[in-house]
Motif scaffolding. Structure first.
Motif, short mmCIF file in Angstrom:
data_model
loop_
_atom_site.label_atom_id
_atom_site.label_comp_id
_atom_site.label_asym_id
_atom_site.label_seq_id
_atom_site.Cartn_x
_atom_site.Cartn_y
_atom_site.Cartn_z
N TRP A 1 0.83 -1.21 0.00
CA TRP A 1 0.00 0.00 0.00
C TRP A 1 0.87 1.26 0.00
O TRP A 1 0.57 2.22 -0.73
CB TRP A 1 -0.93 -0.01 1.21
N GLU A 2 1.92 1.28 0.81
CA GLU A 2 2.80 2.44 0.83
C GLU A 2 3.36 2.73 -0.56
O GLU A 2 3.41 3.89 -1.00
CB GLU A 2 3.94 2.22 1.83
N GLY A 3 3.79 1.67 -1.24
CA GLY A 3 4.35 1.87 -2.57
C GLY A 3 3.33 2.37 -3.56
O GLY A 3 3.61 3.27 -4.37
N PHE B 1 -8.92 4.20 -0.89
CA PHE B 1 -8.27 2.97 -1.36
C PHE B 1 -7.41 3.25 -2.58
O PHE B 1 -7.65 4.21 -3.32
CB PHE B 1 -9.33 1.92 -1.73
N VAL B 2 -6.41 2.41 -2.77
CA VAL B 2 -5.61 2.46 -3.99
C VAL B 2 -5.69 1.09 -4.66
O VAL B 2 -5.96 0.08 -3.99
CB VAL B 2 -4.14 2.81 -3.69
N VAL C 1 3.52 6.86 -0.21
CA VAL C 1 3.80 7.41 1.11
C VAL C 1 4.76 6.48 1.85
O VAL C 1 4.90 5.31 1.49
CB VAL C 1 2.51 7.59 1.95
N THR C 2 5.41 7.03 2.85
CA THR C 2 6.27 6.24 3.73
C THR C 2 5.82 6.45 5.16
O THR C 2 5.76 7.59 5.64
CB THR C 2 7.75 6.66 3.60
N LEU C 3 5.44 5.37 5.83
CA LEU C 3 4.92 5.45 7.18
C LEU C 3 6.03 5.29 8.21
O LEU C 3 6.96 4.49 8.02
CB LEU C 3 3.87 4.36 7.42
N ALA C 4 5.93 6.05 9.30
CA ALA C 4 6.81 5.83 10.43
C ALA C 4 6.45 4.50 11.09
O ALA C 4 5.32 4.03 10.97
CB ALA C 4 6.67 6.98 11.43
#
Length: 300
Positions: A201-203, A257-258, A207-210
């Motif tokens: 999902w990040e990709g 959603f993606v 986004v990049t989650l902590a």
């Protein structure tokens, strides 16, 4: 050998069915009993164990953390029993469809009356499995993955629905402004069925989650989603699995959603399809086309 001090089997079966479905009425339908009978069995089990297994109003009961742990263990135990039972002769099986358990519960079975009404002469047997596809024991398999992933040699692959996913949680878990940073600060839920879900999902979302304050893992998607509904954290929910829970307000998807890297596909033997297999495959294609797309991040 010492006697096992186990609760009554009927109470365990009723509670396990409620744990999988998340609703007393659906569990009652599976067990061919009344809603009240399931409710009484669950209450009796709580009294015998002296532990709260459910919480919330009667119309929207959810599992406690202790309830999730017990339901997960019961499902594993009943799965082992089911696998050990002698198989019925193929002639009695009807159209055998293998599918991931959560997809069966959340998407396929709620739509199945449409197929039954249209083709009452075609009995359908839904078999829950995540294992390899074996056309010796199944007529049609539904799988989530890149087209062809997990398909045995000679299989015909028919994608019928795009896979979408997004973070989902209980409505009251996050108050105030919704940001990626605030969602990243919540407990993060995972399913061992597909551990790369958050990274994928990040990709796709860019986004990049902590790192989260805590990670919680569950054996099945449906336990992870029940944990999300119970407020234990934020889960990565496939649209096909959470659409109904979003519609009734059990879950919210604040970031939308993606589209994922996978498709939901029907796998059938190549060539010489029987009429029941062809009818069910074509019905899946029509149902997939009729399933509305989810809201994206721009829509929420």
């Amino acid at each position: 050998m010492a006697r096992r001090p186990l609760p009554p089997l009927n109470a365990l079966r009723a509670f396990e069915a409620f744990g999988r479905h998340g609703r007393m009425t659906t569990a009652a339908d599976e067990l061919f009993v009344t809603h009240g009978a399931v409710s009484r069995q669950v209450r009796g089990l709580e009294e015998q164990l002296s532990v709260r297994l459910t919480e919330g109003p009667k119309s929207r009961l959810r599992l406690t953390e202790a309830g999730l742990k017990l339901a997960q263990a019961l499902t594993q135990a009943f799965d082992l029993v089911d696998e050990a039972l002698p198989q019925q002769p193929t002639d009695a099986d009807g159209l055998r469809v293998t599918v991931q358990p959560t997809f069966a519960m959340k998407w396929l079975i709620p739509r199945l009356p449409d197929f039954v009404d249209a083709h009452p002469d075609v009995p359908v047997r839904i078999q829950e499995t995540n294992g390899p596809v074996d056309f010796g024991s199944t007529d049609l398999a539904i799988r989530l993955g890149a087209p062809g992933t997990g398909a045995p040699p000679g299989a015909q692959v028919t994608p019928f629905m795009q896979h979408y996913q997004g973070p989902v949680m209980a409505p009251g878990l996050l108050t105030g402004p919704v940001t990626v940073e605030r969602i990243a600060a919540l407990p993060r839920l995972h399913t061992r069925t597909f551990l790369p879900a958050w990274a994928e999902w990040e990709g796709r979302a860019g986004v990049t989650l902590a790192p989260p304050p805590v990670d919680r893992e569950f054996d099945h998607y449906f336990y992870m989603l029940e944990a999300a509904a119970a407020g234990l954290g934020v889960a990565m929910g496939p649209w096909a699995f959470v659409q109904r829970d979003l519609a009734v307000g059990r879950l919210v998807a604040p970031l939308g959603f993606v589209d994922g890297e996978a498709s939901i596909t029907a796998l059938t033997p190549r060539g010489g399809l029987t009429r029941p297999v062809r009818l069910f495959r074509d019905w899946l294609v029509a149902q997939g086309a009729a399933t509305p797309p989810p809201p994206t991040g721009e829509d929420v």
